[in-house]
Design a protein around this motif. Structure first.
Motif, short mmCIF file in Angstrom:
data_model
loop_
_atom_site.label_atom_id
_atom_site.label_comp_id
_atom_site.label_asym_id
_atom_site.label_seq_id
_atom_site.Cartn_x
_atom_site.Cartn_y
_atom_site.Cartn_z
N ASP A 121 55.51 51.60 41.00
CA ASP A 121 55.79 50.25 40.06
C ASP A 121 54.45 49.85 40.16
OD1 ASP A 121 55.09 50.32 42.76
OD2 ASP A 121 56.48 49.34 43.33
N GLN A 122 53.75 48.64 39.74
CA GLN A 122 52.52 48.44 40.11
C GLN A 122 51.63 47.84 41.22
OE1 GLN A 122 51.28 46.47 36.98
NE2 GLN A 122 49.68 46.02 37.91
N TRP A 123 52.52 48.05 42.07
CA TRP A 123 51.84 47.97 43.56
C TRP A 123 51.15 49.43 44.11
CZ3 TRP A 123 49.53 45.10 47.52
CH2 TRP A 123 49.62 46.26 48.44
N ASP A 124 52.45 50.70 43.41
CA ASP A 124 51.35 51.65 43.30
C ASP A 124 50.45 51.39 42.65
OD1 ASP A 124 52.55 52.36 45.50
OD2 ASP A 124 54.84 53.61 43.81
N LYS A 125 50.49 51.69 41.44
CA LYS A 125 49.57 52.27 40.56
C LYS A 125 47.92 51.52 40.82
CE LYS A 125 52.93 51.97 36.24
NZ LYS A 125 53.30 51.37 35.45
N GLN A 126 48.98 49.92 41.61
CA GLN A 126 47.35 48.70 42.10
C GLN A 126 46.44 49.64 43.38
OE1 GLN A 126 48.13 45.30 43.14
NE2 GLN A 126 46.11 44.81 43.58
N MET A 127 47.24 49.93 43.58
CA MET A 127 46.62 50.90 45.07
C MET A 127 45.86 52.56 44.64
SD MET A 127 46.16 49.48 48.46
CE MET A 127 46.81 47.83 46.70
N GLU A 180 31.51 46.51 46.49
CA GLU A 180 31.92 45.02 46.00
C GLU A 180 31.50 44.12 45.12
OE1 GLU A 180 27.54 45.52 46.61
OE2 GLU A 180 29.34 46.21 48.14
N LEU A 181 30.72 45.10 44.15
CA LEU A 181 30.37 44.60 42.39
C LEU A 181 31.93 45.46 41.63
CD1 LEU A 181 26.84 44.83 42.71
CD2 LEU A 181 28.19 42.95 43.25
N ASN A 182 32.79 46.39 42.39
CA ASN A 182 33.10 47.03 41.48
C ASN A 182 34.88 46.17 41.25
OD1 ASN A 182 34.68 48.77 40.09
ND2 ASN A 182 34.61 50.72 41.90
N ASN A 183 34.76 45.19 40.24
CA ASN A 183 36.19 44.63 41.00
C ASN A 183 36.49 45.40 39.36
OD1 ASN A 183 38.09 42.40 39.96
ND2 ASN A 183 36.46 41.03 39.70
N PRO A 184 38.50 45.43 40.27
CA PRO A 184 38.82 46.52 38.76
C PRO A 184 39.80 44.86 37.42
CG PRO A 184 40.45 45.34 40.73
CD PRO A 184 38.80 45.02 40.94
N TRP A 185 39.76 43.74 38.11
CA TRP A 185 40.00 42.84 37.06
C TRP A 185 38.92 42.69 35.46
CZ3 TRP A 185 42.10 37.87 39.93
CH2 TRP A 185 42.95 37.92 40.23
#
Length: 86
Positions: free
Chosen positions: A43-49, A74-79
């Motif tokens: 699910d989305q949570w697993d993919k995010q983790m 700290e500069l490695n933002n996934p968004w």
């Protein structure tokens, strides 16, 4: 009336090739997941983790017990943001 064994050779070859293919696919998936079993029904949570673990350790299934993030995390933002339109 008995069946000559020569007629069963193609079926034996096909069955052997299915076995070799299945074993090969299993090995490739196992190697791709760092020796762990393949994950299913993500699910989305697993993919995010998993994405977070990839950013922390460099591998999709890797995990770390270090309480401090690596330098540069700290500069490695996934968004992803869109560029500003001027």
């Amino acid at each position: 009336m008995p069946v000559p064994f020569e007629t069963l050779i193609p079926y034996a070859i096909i069955l052997a090739m299915f076995g070799v293919t299945g074993a090969g696919m299993s090995k490739v998936k196992n190697m791709n997941n760092a020796g762990k079993r393949t994950r299913r029904s993500l699910d989305q949570w697993d993919k995010q983790m998993m994405d977070r673990d990839r950013r922390l350790t460099g591998h999709l299934r890797g995990q770390t017990g270090n309480h401090l993030p690596p330098p540069g995390f700290e500069l490695n933002n996934p968004w992803r943001t869109e560029p500003r339109i001027s």
